[in-house]
Motif scaffolding. Structure first.
Motif, PDB file in Angstrom:
ATOM      1  N   GLN A  23       0.825  -1.204   0.000  1.00  0.00           N
ATOM      2  CA  GLN A  23       0.000   0.000   0.000  1.00  0.00           C
ATOM      3  C   GLN A  23       0.863   1.260   0.000  1.00  0.00           C
ATOM      4  O   GLN A  23       0.599   2.213  -0.738  1.00  0.00           O
ATOM      5  N   ASP A  24       1.911   1.260   0.797  1.00  0.00           N
ATOM      6  CA  ASP A  24       2.810   2.409   0.841  1.00  0.00           C
ATOM      7  C   ASP A  24       3.532   2.603  -0.486  1.00  0.00           C
ATOM      8  O   ASP A  24       3.748   3.729  -0.942  1.00  0.00           O
ATOM      9  N   TRP A  25       3.929   1.504  -1.103  1.00  0.00           N
ATOM     10  CA  TRP A  25       4.702   1.575  -2.341  1.00  0.00           C
ATOM     11  C   TRP A  25       3.856   2.087  -3.508  1.00  0.00           C
ATOM     12  O   TRP A  25       4.325   2.871  -4.338  1.00  0.00           O
ATOM     13  N   ALA A  29       1.029   6.021  -7.161  1.00  0.00           N
ATOM     14  CA  ALA A  29       0.677   5.539  -8.495  1.00  0.00           C
ATOM     15  C   ALA A  29      -0.813   5.237  -8.592  1.00  0.00           C
ATOM     16  O   ALA A  29      -1.440   5.483  -9.634  1.00  0.00           O
ATOM     17  N   ARG A  30      -1.399   4.735  -7.507  1.00  0.00           N
ATOM     18  CA  ARG A  30      -2.839   4.422  -7.523  1.00  0.00           C
ATOM     19  C   ARG A  30      -3.685   5.692  -7.609  1.00  0.00           C
ATOM     20  O   ARG A  30      -4.715   5.713  -8.289  1.00  0.00           O
ATOM     21  N   LYS A  31      -3.254   6.734  -6.935  1.00  0.00           N
ATOM     22  CA  LYS A  31      -3.992   7.989  -7.006  1.00  0.00           C
ATOM     23  C   LYS A  31      -3.983   8.539  -8.429  1.00  0.00           C
ATOM     24  O   LYS A  31      -5.026   8.962  -8.962  1.00  0.00           O
ATOM     25  N   CYS A 135      -5.150   3.255 -20.576  1.00  0.00           N
ATOM     26  CA  CYS A 135      -5.801   4.444 -20.009  1.00  0.00           C
ATOM     27  C   CYS A 135      -5.203   4.856 -18.668  1.00  0.00           C
ATOM     28  O   CYS A 135      -5.055   6.048 -18.397  1.00  0.00           O
ATOM     29  N   GLY A 136      -4.876   3.859 -17.803  1.00  0.00           N
ATOM     30  CA  GLY A 136      -4.442   4.190 -16.454  1.00  0.00           C
ATOM     31  C   GLY A 136      -3.016   3.847 -16.118  1.00  0.00           C
ATOM     32  O   GLY A 136      -2.437   4.425 -15.195  1.00  0.00           O
ATOM     33  N   GLY A 137      -2.414   2.865 -16.808  1.00  0.00           N
ATOM     34  CA  GLY A 137      -1.020   2.544 -16.518  1.00  0.00           C
ATOM     35  C   GLY A 137      -0.747   1.067 -16.317  1.00  0.00           C
ATOM     36  O   GLY A 137       0.353   0.602 -16.612  1.00  0.00           O
ATOM     37  N   LYS A 325      10.341   6.775  -5.751  1.00  0.00           N
ATOM     38  CA  LYS A 325       8.894   6.858  -5.868  1.00  0.00           C
ATOM     39  C   LYS A 325       8.437   6.130  -7.138  1.00  0.00           C
ATOM     40  O   LYS A 325       8.955   6.374  -8.229  1.00  0.00           O
ATOM     41  N   LEU A 326       7.465   5.242  -6.967  1.00  0.00           N
ATOM     42  CA  LEU A 326       6.937   4.490  -8.091  1.00  0.00           C
ATOM     43  C   LEU A 326       5.931   5.324  -8.879  1.00  0.00           C
ATOM     44  O   LEU A 326       5.105   6.026  -8.303  1.00  0.00           O
TER      45      LEU A 326
END
Length: 733
Positions: A23-25, A29-31, A135-137, A325-326
C-alpha cells in the motif's frame, strides 16, 4: 467459531505487514491511476476532464453560466492502440525443448491452451487489462481452477477477467517485468453479506474486527463483506537427480512408499561398474504456493495451489522509479494538457459566438413605426415585402432598415483549437492520416505503411501485453500436467477454431500416441486413415502432458479471420495471372472464403485434384522410382522368357540326340542278336527271355525255375502238386 492457531496468527501478521508494504509503495501511483482513468473516460456529463474548481467557477459566474465543453479526443487516441491490439492478438506458441517432447506434443499442448482461452473467454480478460493499461497505466487478469461440472471431480483451468485493477496488490520487490517472480499477492473482493454468511456461517462473527482492507475502507459496509485472497510463494529445499536415461527427477515427486527402494538402488553399480540409476545429484529448491482466504482477522479457507507461480498476471504500460517513488502511466498521461487546452479553446469559442448580437436588422424607430408586427416576426414569417416609413411627417427622408453583420468567430480561438489538436497528435505520435484520415497515399500498402508509423510510437503497449500473455502460457504449461492428472477426454482447438477430442493419459510412456481403430500407427498410417472415410472417425490421440519440457513464445500478428481474408485476396490475384493454379490449389482458395457454400465448393474441387498433389497418393519421386522398377521387372520377364525358350529348344535338341543314340544302339543290338541267333540258337534263348520280361515287367527266370520244380514234383505226386503249386505258378504267370 473455530479456534485460532499460532500458525494462523503468524500468517495474518505476515499478511498485514505485506499489505501495508504494498500500500505504501503504490499509493501515489494508484492515485494518479484513478485520475488518468477518469480523464480518459471524460464526457460532457461527468466533466472528468475539467478541474472541479473551474467547473464551479464557470457554472456560478455572476454574469451567467459559462460553457464547460468536453470534446474527448484522448479516448480516440487510446482506442487506436486498443483496437490495434485486438486485431493483432498475441498467441501462445509452445516449443518442445527436451526430455522427450516432440513437435506433435507441443501442438497438442497449444490446442489445450487455446481451448482453455476459448472456454474462459480469455479475450475479454486480455482486453480489459489492456484497456486499463493504456488508459491508467496497468491492469491484471487471474488464473483459477474450477470443477468441470457439478457432477465431476475433474478440474479445469480458467482465465478470469479483473474488472477493478485496484483490487489487486503484488509484491513490490518484483524484478521481472511480467511479475513472474512475485512472492506474494492479494486479491480483494466484495461479497454480499448474505452469501458470505451462507458459505461461512461459523465465521460471521469475525467480520469487522481488525480488518485487512485497503485505502482506509471499512471491512463491512452493511451489505457487503470484503474478502482478501492471499497468496504466498516460498522456496522449499529439494534434491535433483540426473538419471542414466538423460531425464531428471526431483526427490519430492517420489512417492513415500518408493523412497526406500529408490535409495537402495541409486548408488548400486551395474556389471560394467557404471551406475544403473543415478548419474549425478545435487541440492536444489522448488517453489510452493499457498492460498488463504482472509475475512476480518481470521483465515476462513486455505489450500495448496498446484502451480509454482502466483496466478496473477499483470500488464504494465510504462513504469518508472524516480527518487524512490513508483509511477506507472499509460497513454492518457501525456495527452492531458493538450486535451484540456482543446476543451478550453472550444468552450471559449462557443462563448464568444454566443455573446455576439443576434439582431438581424438595425432600423430607426420612425422607419418601422406602425409596422412593428411585420418586423417583430420577420425572423419567423417569410414575408414577401417588409414595409417601412421612408419619410417623416415633415418630409425628411428616413434611411431603410439595414441587416446587421452576422456573428464572426475570433481567429484566436480557431487557431487555439487547431494548435491544441496538433499538440495532441504530437504528444501521442498518432497523426490524422495514421488514424484513418484521407492523405496523399492511394494504394492499400502505402496506407498501411503510414498507419504503421503511428503504431511504432505506441508499440510498447502491445509488446508488454504480449509479454504478459507469454507468462500466462508459462503458468498454463506448469498447471496442465498437475490439473489434468487423471485419465480423461478433453478438447483441443486448432487455430481455425475447429475442436477435436484428445485422451489424456498420465501413465503413457511417450508424450503422444496416434491410434486408429484402437491400434497404434505411424505418420504414414495416420495419413492413410485420415484419407479413408471409413477410418477417419476412428482416429484417436492419446496425450501425456507430464512427458517432456516446453518453452513458450508469444507472437503478435493479425487474427486468424484477418489472415484468412488476406489469403483469399492473395490467391485470387494469383489465379487471375495463372488460371492453371486452380487445378492444384482451387480447394485452398475456397477454404479461405467466407461466403455460404464455400466449404462445399472447396470439397468438390478437392475431389478433382490428383491424390499425389494432395499428399494422399504416392509422391512424385516415389512414383518415378516405382515406374523404373516396373520397367526393369518387365525387362527381366522378357529376358527370362527368352532364356526359357532357349533352354526348351536346347532340351528338345538334346532329347532328339538321345533318341537317335538309343535308336542307333537298338539297331546295333538287333544286328548283334541276329548274328548270335544265326550262329547259336540255344545261346539266344536267355536274351529273348530277358527282352520279354523287360517288356512285361515280369521276373521270368523265377517263374521258369518254379515251373521246372513243378514239373519235377508232378512226376512224383501228380495230384498234390497240381492242387498246391499251380495257383502260385498261375499268379506268377
Amino acid at each position: 467459531m473455530p479456534r485460532e492457531t499460532k500458525e494462523d496468527r503468524e500468517i495474518i501478521r505476515r499478511a498485514h505487514k505485506r499489505f501495508k508494504q504494498a500500500q505504501d509503495w503504490e499509493s501515489g501511483a494508484r492515485k494518479r491511476f484513478v485520475e488518468d482513468l477518469k480523464f480518459a473516460e471524460g464526457d460532457s456529463d461527468n466533466l472528468y476532464q475539467w478541474d472541479q474548481a473551474q467547473v464551479t467557477s464557470r457554472t456560478n459566474d455572476p454574469n451567467g453560466a459559462r460553457p464547460c465543453l468536453t470534446i474527448n479526443k484522448t479516448r480516440q487516441h487510446n482506442l487506436q492502440i486498443l483496437n490495434d491490439a485486438r486485431q493483432n492478438k498475441a498467441s501462445i506458441d509452445i516449443r518442445p525443448t527436451g526430455d522427450g517432447a516432440t513437435y506433435d506434443s507441443a501442438k497438442i499442448f497449444e490446442g489445450v491452451v487455446r481451448h482453455i482461452e476459448y472456454r474462459s473467454n480469455a479475450t475479454e480478460a486480455y482486453e480489459a487489462a489492456s484497456h486499463s493499461q493504456i488508459c491508467g497505466g496497468w491492469g491484471y487478469w487471474r488464473i483459477l481452477t474450477e470443477y468441470a461440472d457439478q457432477d465431476s471431480f475433474d478440474l479445469d483451468i480458467k482465465i478470469q477477467r479483473v474488472s477493478d485493477t485496484l483490487s489487486i496488490y503484488l509484491d513490490p520487490d518484483i524484478e521481472d517485468f511480467d511479475g513472474s517472480d512475485a512472492r506474494w499477492g492479494f486479491v480483494f473482493r466484495d461479497v454480499p453479506k448474505e452469501r458470505f454468511e451462507a458459505e461461512y456461517p461459523q465465521w460471521k462473527d469475525v467480520v469487522g474486527r481488525n480488518a485487512l482492507c485497503d485505502e482506509g475502507r471499512s471491512w463491512d459496509d452493511g451489505d457487503h463483506v470484503r474478502i482478501a485472497e492471499y497468496y504466498e510463494r516460498e522456496e522449499v529445499a529439494d534434491r535433483l537427480y540426473s538419471l542414466v536415461d538423460g531425464s531428471t527427477l526431483l526427490r519430492s515427486t517420489i512417492p513415500d512408499d518408493l523412497l526406500e527402494v529408490f535409495d537402495s538402488l541409486k548408488g548400486m553399480p551395474g556389471e560394467d561398474g557404471e551406475p544403473i540409476l543415478i548419474r549425478a545429484e545435487r541440492r536444489t529448491t522448488r517453489w510452493r504456493v499457498k492460498w488463504y482466504k482472509i475475512a476480518g482477522s481470521r483465515i476462513v479457507d486455505r489450500k495448496d495451489w498446484p502451480g509454482q507461480f502466483i496466478p496473477i498476471v499483470r500488464v504494465i504500460g510504462e513504469e518508472t522509479v524516480i527518487d524512490g517513488k513508483l509511477d506507472r502511466k499509460g497513454h492518457t498521461r501525456a495527452l492531458k494538457d493538450a486535451q484540456r487546452m482543446y476543451n478550453f479553446w472550444t468552450s471559449a469559442a462557443a462563448e464568444f459566438g454566443a455573446l455576439q448580437g443576434k439582431t438581424p436588422y438595425v432600423a430607426p424607430v420612425a422607419a418601422i413605426e406602425g409596422f412593428e408586427n411585420y418586423w417583430n416576426n420577420a425572423n419567423k414569417v417569410n414575408y414577401s415585402v417588409l414595409p417601412y416609413n421612408h419619410m417623416t411627417d415633415d418630409g425628411q427622408t428616413i434611411p431603410p432598415p439595414q441587416r446587421a453583420q452576422p456573428p464572426v468567430q475570433s481567429t484566436a480561438y480557431l487557431t487555439g483549437m487547431q494548435t491544441a489538436a496538433q499538440e495532441l497528435m504530437l504528444a501521442s505520435g498518432q497523426y490524422q492520416s495514421e488514424m484513418g484520415a484521407p492523405s496523399n497515399e492511394r494504394s492499400g500498402v502505402a496506407i498501411q505503411q503510414r498507419q504503421r508509423q503511428g503504431d511504432n510510437a505506441t508499440y510498447h503497449y502491445i509488446d508488454h501485453l504480449a509479454q504478459s500473455i507469454r507468462f500466462t502460457g508459462r503458468i498454463l504449461i506448469d498447471l496442465i500436467p498437475k490439473v489434468y492428472d487423471t485419465e480423461r477426454v478433453t478438447k483441443i482447438m486448432a487455430e481455425d477454431g475447429s475442436l477435436t477430442d484428445v485422451q489424456v493419459d498420465p501413465t503413457l510412456k511417450q508424450p503422444v500416441m496416434k491410434m486408429v481403430d484402437g491400434r497404434p500407427v505411424d505418420d504414414e498410417g495416420l495419413k492413410a486413415a485420415q484419407a479413408d472415410p471409413d477410418l477417419r472417425d476412428k482416429v484417436a490421440t492419446i496425450f501425456n502432458p507430464n512427458v517432456g519440457k516446453y518453452a513458450v513464445e508469444s507472437d503478435i500478428g493479425p487474427a486468424y479471420a484477418t489472415r484468412r481474408q488476406e489469403a483469399f485476396a492473395a490467391l485470387s490475384d494469383m489465379l487471375k495471372t495463372n488460371s492453371d493454379l486452380a487445378k492444384i490449389a482451387g480447394d485452398i482458395l475456397f477454404k479461405s472464403a467466407d461466403f455460404p457454400g464455400a466449404d462445399e465448393v472447396a470439397e468438390r474441387i478437392k475431389r478433382t485434384i490428383p491424390p499425389n498433389i494432395l499428399g494422399q497418393g504416392v509422391p512424385p519421386a516415389e512414383a518415378e522410382l516405382q515406374q523404373k522398377v516396373q520397367q526393369l521387372t518387365a525387362l527381366l520377364q522378357q529376358m527370362d522368357a527368352a532364356l526359357n525358350e532357349k533352354q526348351a529348344k536346347e532340351a528338345a535338341d538334346y532329347e532328339h540326340r538321345e533318341d537317335r543314340h538309343t535308336l542307333d544302339s537298338y539297331r546295333a543290338e538287333t544286328d548283334r542278336m541276329k548274328a548270335l541267333a544265326a550262329s547259336d540258337p540255344e545261346a539266344f534263348r536267355p536274351v529273348i527271355r530277358q527282352l520279354i520280361g523287360d517288356a512285361l515287367g515280369l521276373d521270368l527266370s523265377t517263374a521258369m525255375a518254379q515251373q521246372a520244380l513243378g514239373d519235377a514234383l508232378r512226376g512224383a505226386m501228380p495230384g498234390a502238386v497240381n492242387g498246391a503249386l499251380m495257383p502260385q505258378a498261375q499268379a506268377q504267370a
